[in-house]
Design a protein around this motif. Structure first.
Motif, PDB file in Angstrom:
ATOM      1  N   ALA A 111       0.834  -1.204   0.000  1.00  0.00           N
ATOM      2  CA  ALA A 111       0.000   0.000   0.000  1.00  0.00           C
ATOM      3  C   ALA A 111       0.867   1.251   0.000  1.00  0.00           C
ATOM      4  O   ALA A 111       0.544   2.247  -0.644  1.00  0.00           O
ATOM      5  CB  ALA A 111      -0.933  -0.004   1.197  1.00  0.00           C
ATOM      6  N   ALA A 112       1.982   1.183   0.740  1.00  0.00           N
ATOM      7  CA  ALA A 112       2.883   2.323   0.768  1.00  0.00           C
ATOM      8  C   ALA A 112       3.350   2.651  -0.645  1.00  0.00           C
ATOM      9  O   ALA A 112       3.393   3.798  -1.069  1.00  0.00           O
ATOM     10  CB  ALA A 112       4.089   2.008   1.655  1.00  0.00           C
ATOM     11  N   GLY A 115       0.269   3.515  -3.057  1.00  0.00           N
ATOM     12  CA  GLY A 115      -0.479   4.679  -2.632  1.00  0.00           C
ATOM     13  C   GLY A 115      -1.947   4.399  -2.417  1.00  0.00           C
ATOM     14  O   GLY A 115      -2.734   5.303  -2.229  1.00  0.00           O
ATOM     15  N   GLY A 153      -0.332   1.652   4.616  1.00  0.00           N
ATOM     16  CA  GLY A 153       0.336   2.283   3.485  1.00  0.00           C
ATOM     17  C   GLY A 153       0.019   3.754   3.353  1.00  0.00           C
ATOM     18  O   GLY A 153       0.824   4.523   2.842  1.00  0.00           O
ATOM     19  N   ILE A 154      -1.152   4.154   3.820  1.00  0.00           N
ATOM     20  CA  ILE A 154      -1.544   5.548   3.620  1.00  0.00           C
ATOM     21  C   ILE A 154      -0.716   6.474   4.499  1.00  0.00           C
ATOM     22  O   ILE A 154      -0.575   7.660   4.217  1.00  0.00           O
ATOM     23  CB  ILE A 154      -3.052   5.724   3.863  1.00  0.00           C
ATOM     24  N   ILE A 156       2.539   5.855   5.121  1.00  0.00           N
ATOM     25  CA  ILE A 156       3.946   5.746   4.714  1.00  0.00           C
ATOM     26  C   ILE A 156       4.101   6.300   3.292  1.00  0.00           C
ATOM     27  O   ILE A 156       3.347   5.925   2.403  1.00  0.00           O
ATOM     28  CB  ILE A 156       4.402   4.269   4.796  1.00  0.00           C
ATOM     29  N   PRO A 157       5.054   7.209   3.065  1.00  0.00           N
ATOM     30  CA  PRO A 157       5.160   7.850   1.752  1.00  0.00           C
ATOM     31  C   PRO A 157       5.566   6.888   0.646  1.00  0.00           C
ATOM     32  O   PRO A 157       6.271   5.930   0.936  1.00  0.00           O
ATOM     33  CB  PRO A 157       6.249   8.906   1.969  1.00  0.00           C
ATOM     34  N   PRO A 158       5.169   7.145  -0.620  1.00  0.00           N
ATOM     35  CA  PRO A 158       4.301   8.252  -1.029  1.00  0.00           C
ATOM     36  C   PRO A 158       2.841   7.923  -0.745  1.00  0.00           C
ATOM     37  O   PRO A 158       2.412   6.828  -1.065  1.00  0.00           O
ATOM     38  CB  PRO A 158       4.542   8.322  -2.537  1.00  0.00           C
ATOM     39  N   SER A 159       2.115   8.841  -0.154  1.00  0.00           N
ATOM     40  CA  SER A 159       0.727   8.577   0.198  1.00  0.00           C
ATOM     41  C   SER A 159      -0.197   9.552  -0.514  1.00  0.00           C
ATOM     42  O   SER A 159      -0.092  10.760  -0.348  1.00  0.00           O
ATOM     43  CB  SER A 159       0.541   8.710   1.702  1.00  0.00           C
TER      44      SER A 159
HETATM   45 NA    NA Z   1       1.869   5.233   0.748  1.00  0.00          NA
END
Ligand code: NA
Ligand code: NA
Lengths: 434, 313, 167
Positions: A111-112, A115, A153-154, A156-159
């Motif tokens: 997810a990270a 995105g 994941g949301i 952790i970049p890129p989000s």
């Molecule tokens: Na992310």
């Protein structure tokens, strides 16, 4: 009835329809369509129906959804995900729930990268659910892990969540990206703790295997090398600037197809059937997303966020009280709305209230994004749970919700900790910038 | 106190796909609201629906006005350039002389050249942004040769040809992906207006800016559903007529320029940035490189007369 | 008679899903060609146009197959507690509602397509007329509506046949 009343009745009708087993997407279409027709006229409802369906159905960003589903399907069909889980099992299968912890980290990483927690739940769901079942993990645990894991994941970049928040509130994207790291790790630790507690209390949920000798571990790892290579190329390509996360989905799918074909593990018939399964799952997911996008103009026309905003302001609560009220509201709305549509609908109203109270906008951003993801897995109508259901058609929805509950509770704990200790969100951005 | 509520109060819905603090809000939406309200004793108001509340994205904005989802919308002809073939001439490098306001050029050409491109609506404002600039990361542009092989994000077919004529590789992508793409090096830069430095946070990832090259500008419209306009009482229509057109367009364009200037000033103040302001002599090779693209486009849409009108010839 | 209709409908459903599956393969190929080409300074011209417009088939092609497989998600928490007759009535009415939604969608998109023709709307680089893809969406939505009507009939008259065997 005034506009706010119509908005509220619409949401109640939606709940009743859902309880009566009307398909989620149909119920959203029905309520959104007639709500818009009442508030803005039938032609307007027709026009929005056409434009939302076509806009979302041709969105260059949403193309990740079918592509990642395809990647997951092909990886399963060609035995690659089996070998990935064999390797993971050889490494940590002797720990109770070890495979679940590995999956939660995998979902978070996916997810990270992509995105999108939706894409993560879909792809990892295709791969992980059957595999964890193979090792006798309880479907409640495995579906819960997949639904919740993507929410990491949301943070952790890129989000994408932070990008939208930053643009809507004139905040720094870079600061928000950095601010999400520690809360993301905190949440990860809490998830792993939850898995350990569950499996300590009920060992049959994630049974431990026997410890393998080093030779067996290495052999299993060697089998997983192709799929690990695909993952490495996809991640590396994004950070090396060779392709965007959206394009990584196609590159990943293409590589999985090529490897399957070259190794003789993927026939043309299998590929065709994987592709057809992928578009069928895409249809499920996209119809729900389009339905959710019919609800949001309805709520906008009913001025729901304005009404709620002035209500909260009128209560005259302090910083923490207002914050908790707003986050509670996000939790409720998050059940009905797609995440980004919800940010767009509510932030213009709530953000000024929040900044007027002197609440740090970066901190608020972390809290909002986390709450928004919680709403997506909240019973009884979390959209992400429906999405996990679409890749696990045989698991009853009630079981998935029960499986999600411990992780939902951990997110609540994380939220409480982040509210109590703003430093967790702010220490990194404040030390790295200025 | 007794508030005299007007007997007949009409609220026009204005669909805005950007956040409420975007330049469009003060310069067009709030201005329309306050001036129409003042001229009609509060009987005619305008309410903004921001951030795509009335439907996602900028592409369907014109359709939203025609189908009556909103009474008024604003948008970019560039998102549906096939509809606005002649209007798009205003976006070409060098089409409008740098010192001439874009709204003057557009309104000068509107009747009779551009009118057909706005069916079923009444345009309330037509304007352009400040001239486009290069916004780059790790690459400083001083001559067309500096662009050779660089990947540059552009919007639309003609912009892609302009980038190609300058030796760059044009890349298409949605504007909200540009931040990440610049950061990872997927693209080296963007050709667009300076206001994106703040609107889309590109100032955080870009470090080299070049102004003064003829790269065109971006055109905008605000239109009202024609049937809705015609359904209003005569005095309300008169109020709209008085506020719309040149005054509203000027308000928008001035605000756009001010936002761009502020963004550029901030970029200049940041020591990490290299800002290059090309002199007319330095800009000439860029103009030479793109001349063919401009001429070919104008010819392909039969836009010679429209271009002459925009230039005031 | 009924069997012939069912066979014809299943053929149509498969055909539309096949279009979607083919579209998905096209997406993979186009993106890869674009990515590789861009690395060498020659991205695929108009790749965005192809990717977005092919999405119409990928997203809507298998709507009918999805319905046939019982893939439209519903909250089944109350199902075991409701009487069988009510559950059956809900099945029939949901299928009819789905058919109504997809007919409305087809009609709404058809009306918008007229506007696309009037406004001369097409994709930005390749100038593919938008109306083509809206018409495709209409056709796929109508097939979905037909599939749902047939399912409503089956749920009312022959509940055992309403879903594809094995799902
Ligand atoms: Na992310
Ligand atoms: Na999400």
């Amino acid at each position: 009835m005034n506009e706010g009343g119509i908005g509220l009745s619409g949401l109640l009708i939606l709940l009743v329809l859902l309880a009566l087993r009307v398909p989620v997407a149909f119920a959203m279409f029905l309520v959104g369509f007639f709500g818009i027709a009442i508030l803005n006229g039938l032609p307007s409802a027709m026009s929005l129906l056409a434009s939302e369906a076509f806009t979302l159905g041709t969105s260059p960003e949403l193309v990740v959804i079918p592509l990642f589903i395809l990647m997951g399907n092909v990886a399963s069909a060609s035995g690659m995900s089996r070998r990935l889980y064999d390797a993971a099992y050889a490494a940590i299968g002797h720990v109770r729930g070890g495979l679940a912890s590995a999956t939660v980290i995998g979902c978070g990483g996916f997810a990270a990268l992509s995105g999108s927690s939706v894409a993560s739940a879909l792809t990892m769901g295709k791969v992980a659910l059957a595999e964890m079942q193979r090792f006798n993990y309880d479907p409640r645990l495995s579906t819960g892990v997949v639904a919740a894991g993507g929410t990491l994941g949301i943070l952790i970049p890129p989000s994408t969540g932070f990008v939208i928040y930053a643009i809507l509130t004139e905040q720094s994207i870079g600061r928000l990206f950095i601010a999400g790291i520690l809360p993301g790790l905190l949440l990860l630790a809490l998830f792993v703790t939850a898995i350990s507690l569950i499996c300590w209390w009920r060992p049959e949920m994630g049974p431990a295997g026997e410890r393998r000798p080093l030779g067996a571990k290495l052999r299993a790892l060697a089998g997983a090398v192709p799929i690990l290579g695909v993952i490495l190329v996809s991640i590396g390509g994004i950070y090396a600037g060779l392709f965007s996360p959206v394009e990584a989905a196609a590159v990943g799918a293409g590589l999985v197809i090529a490897l399957g074909a070259l190794s003789g593990n993927l026939t043309l018939a299998q590929l065709w059937s994987a592709s057809k399964d992928s578009v069928a799952t895409t249809a499920t997911v996209m119809l729900i997303l389009i339905g959710a996008h019919m609800i949001s103009p309805f709520l906008a026309l009913a001025h729901v966020s304005t009404i709620v905003g002035s209500f909260i302001e009128g209560l005259g609560l302090g910083v923490t009280g207002t914050l908790v009220m707003i986050l509670a509201l996000y939790l409720v709305l998050g059940c009905f709305l797609e995440g980004f549509a919800m940010l767009v609908l509510t932030l213009p109203i709530f953000f000024p209230i929040v900044t007027a109270l002197g609440i740090d906008p970066i901190w608020f951003g972390v809290l909002v994004v986390l709450t928004l993801e919680m709403g997506l897995i909240s019973p009884p109508v979390g959209i992400n749970v429906f999405i996990v259901k679409s890749v696990a058609p045989d698991v009853p929805l009630g079981q998935i919700f029960r499986g999600v509950l411990p992780f939902w509770a951990m997110m609540l704990v994380a939220l409480a900790i982040l509210i109590a200790f703003p430093q967790i969100s702010l220490v990194l951005p404040n030390s790295m910038f200025d | 106190a007794v508030t005299a509520l007007p007997v007949f109060a009409e609220e026009l819905k204005f669909a805005n796909f950007t956040p409420p603090f975007h330049t469009i809000n003060k310069s067009v939406i709030e201005k329309l609201d306050s001036e129409l309200s003042a001229r009609t004793g509060g009987e005619l108001r305008v309410r903004g629906y921001h951030g795509g509340e009335l439907g996602s994205g900028p592409v369907e904005q014109y359709v939203r006005a025609v189908q009556g989802v909103a009474d008024i919308v604003w948008g970019l002809p560039g998102y549906t350039s096939s509809q606005f073939r002649k209007t798009m001439i205003a976006e070409l490098p060098g089409a409008i002389p740098p010192e001439k306001p874009g709204y003057e050029a557009l309104w000068a050409a509107y009747d009779p050249h551009l009118k057909d491109e706005f069916p079923a609506t009444k345009p309330l404002a037509l304007w352009t942004s400040e001239p486009n600039i290069f916004i780059m990361r790790n690459k400083v542009i001083r001559t067309p040769a500096d662009l050779a092989g660089l990947k540059v994000r552009v919007a639309g077919a003609t912009a892609a040809e302009v980038a190609e004529a300058l030796g760059a590789t044009p890349v298409q992508m949605p504007i909200n992906q540009v931040y990440n793409a610049l950061q990872t090096g997927l693209i080296d830069g963007v050709i667009t207006g300076a206001s994106t430095l703040t609107d889309f946070k590109l100032d955080e990832v870009a470090d080299a800016i070049t102004t003064g090259a003829p790269l065109g500008r971006i055109a905008f419209y605000t239109v009202m559903n024609l049937a809705k306009y015609e359904s209003l009482p005569a005095e309300h229509r008169a109020a709209i007529d008085a506020v719309a057109g040149i005054p509203l367009s000027k308000s928008a364009e001035d605000a756009w320029y001010a936002a761009a200037d502020a963004a550029l000033d901030a970029a200049r103040a940041d020591a990490r940035n290299t800002v290059v302001d090309l002199t007319p002599e330095e800009a000439a090779p860029f103009a030479e490189a793109v001349r063919g693209v401009v001429e070919a486009y104008v010819k392909s849409v039969g836009g010679e007369a429209a271009l002459a009108a925009m230039r005031g010839e | 008679m009924y069997r012939a209709i069912r066979r014809a409908a299943d053929g149509l459903i498969e055909l539309c899903a096949g279009l979607g599956a083919l579209g998905l393969m096209v997406e993979v190929a186009v993106v890869i060609v674009d990515v590789v080409g861009r690395a060498f300074g020659h991205p695929l011209y108009g790749s965005q146009d192809i990717i977005t417009m092919t999405m119409v088939f990928v997203v809507f092609g298998a709507m009918a197959l999805c319905d046939r497989r019982g893939g439209h998600i519903a909250v089944d928490l109350l199902e075991p507690r409701l009487p069988a007759a009510l559950n059956r009535a809900i099945d029939v009415l949901s299928a009819l509602l789905g058919a109504a939604i997809f007919v409305t969608l087809a009609w709404a998109v058809y009306e918008s397509a007229k506007l696309s023709v009037m406004l001369n709307l097409s994709t930005n680089l390749l100038n593919l007329p938008k109306a083509w893809f809206q018409w495709a969406l209409c056709a796929l939505a109508l097939v979905t509506a037909l599939a749902m009507l047939l399912r409503a009939f089956e749920a009312a008259v022959r509940p055992s046949a309403a879903r594809e065997p094995g799902r």
